[in-house]
Write an enzyme that holds these catalytic residues in place. Sequence first.
Site, mmCIF file in Angstrom:
data_model
loop_
_atom_site.group_PDB
_atom_site.id
_atom_site.type_symbol
_atom_site.label_atom_id
_atom_site.label_comp_id
_atom_site.label_asym_id
_atom_site.label_seq_id
_atom_site.Cartn_x
_atom_site.Cartn_y
_atom_site.Cartn_z
ATOM 1 C CB CYS A 126 49.309 43.233 46.623
ATOM 2 S SG CYS A 126 47.681 43.357 47.372
ATOM 3 C CG ASN A 138 42.361 41.050 46.317
ATOM 4 O OD1 ASN A 138 41.845 40.624 45.284
ATOM 5 N ND2 ASN A 138 42.287 40.400 47.466
ATOM 6 N NE ARG A 198 55.259 37.383 52.844
ATOM 7 C CZ ARG A 198 56.197 37.278 51.893
ATOM 8 N NH1 ARG A 198 57.310 36.587 52.128
ATOM 9 N NH2 ARG A 198 56.013 37.825 50.716
ATOM 10 C CB CYS A 217 44.751 36.774 49.940
ATOM 11 S SG CYS A 217 46.482 36.831 49.502
HETATM 12 N N1 LIG Z 1 50.694 39.855 52.174
HETATM 13 C C1 LIG Z 1 51.258 39.374 50.908
HETATM 14 C C2 LIG Z 1 51.218 40.467 49.823
HETATM 15 C C3 LIG Z 1 49.806 40.905 49.536
HETATM 16 C C4 LIG Z 1 48.997 39.768 49.071
HETATM 17 C C5 LIG Z 1 47.495 40.007 49.027
HETATM 18 N N2 LIG Z 1 46.981 41.202 49.615
HETATM 19 C C6 LIG Z 1 46.997 39.875 47.600
HETATM 20 O O1 LIG Z 1 45.910 40.390 47.279
HETATM 21 O O2 LIG Z 1 47.691 39.204 46.802
HETATM 22 C C7 LIG Z 1 52.701 38.995 51.138
HETATM 23 O O3 LIG Z 1 53.399 39.697 51.848
HETATM 24 O O4 LIG Z 1 53.101 37.984 50.546
#
Ligand SMILES: N[C@H](CCC[C@H](N)C(=O)O)C(=O)O
Length: 261
Positions: free
Chosen positions: A74, A76, A189, A198
């Site tokens: 993640c 962020n 996701r 994101c």
């Molecule tokens: N939901 C993403 C992970 C967090 C990504 C997002 N919050 C970021 O800032 O990169 C996944 O399961 O692939």
Amino acid sequence: MNITFYKYQGTGNDFVMIDNRQYNLPKNDTKTVARLCDRRFGIGADGLIFLENDESADFKMVYYNADGNQSTMCGNGGRCIVAFANYLNVIEDECRFTAIDGLHHATITNGIVKLQMQDVTKVEQHTGHLFLDTGSPHHVQIETDLDTLQIKDKGAQIRYGEPYGAVGSNVNFVSKINDNSFRVRTYERGVEDETLSCGTGVTAVAIAMNFQGETDEELIKLQSEGGPLEVSFTREQDSYTNVFLKGPAIQVFKGVIDWKH
Ligand SMILES: N[C@H](CCC[C@H](N)C(=O)O)C(=O)O
């Protein structure tokens, strides 16, 4: 057990943060994590992050999506945990931490975190979209009108459809602002909805737009619904190195909650 938690947000992507060095909370309590992230029955967040000790770095980041499952990197959240570690005096203004996709370097100056992301050595160009992994999997497609697009419906269709299936992918819808800036809306996701930004997503968009020739720039501004982010990189043939994600990370509040109720 009563625990102290913090809420951080990075351009509107928000996270429950817990200094798990002192609690050693279990890492597989999907139900509790999902409840804490629930916008009505819990604290409410896009994800939950444990800060833990790491024998080879300043700290370790363990990331959970709002559905309560551990997930891939993640961006962020990575920026927010650096601000959290600085607040806890675990680090001063620079650090190395481990996450599920490996080691990350970061610096923090006046609340702005510059986070090194993993190199990207493979960008798939398909008809109408691109796919790449920036620590999490990302589908990227250009749209003409981001304002009227039904992000949740269209994003879910792509996320659950072929070729992604049950594992899925994050889905980024992009429109070009000018030669070095793009607007992005993302279906995430594991949140299974649009998030205000994101980090791995805007990183994927910046690289994809350069790969596809929409820009030749290597420092790109991304306008997410939650605010501006900056991605920079070095392109050598079809590989991207020195990839950095830069933007604000802010503590929203601190609280106490009983982990099990
Ligand atoms: N939901 C993403 C992970 C967090 C990504 C997002 N919050 C970021 O800032 O990169 C996944 O399961 O692939």
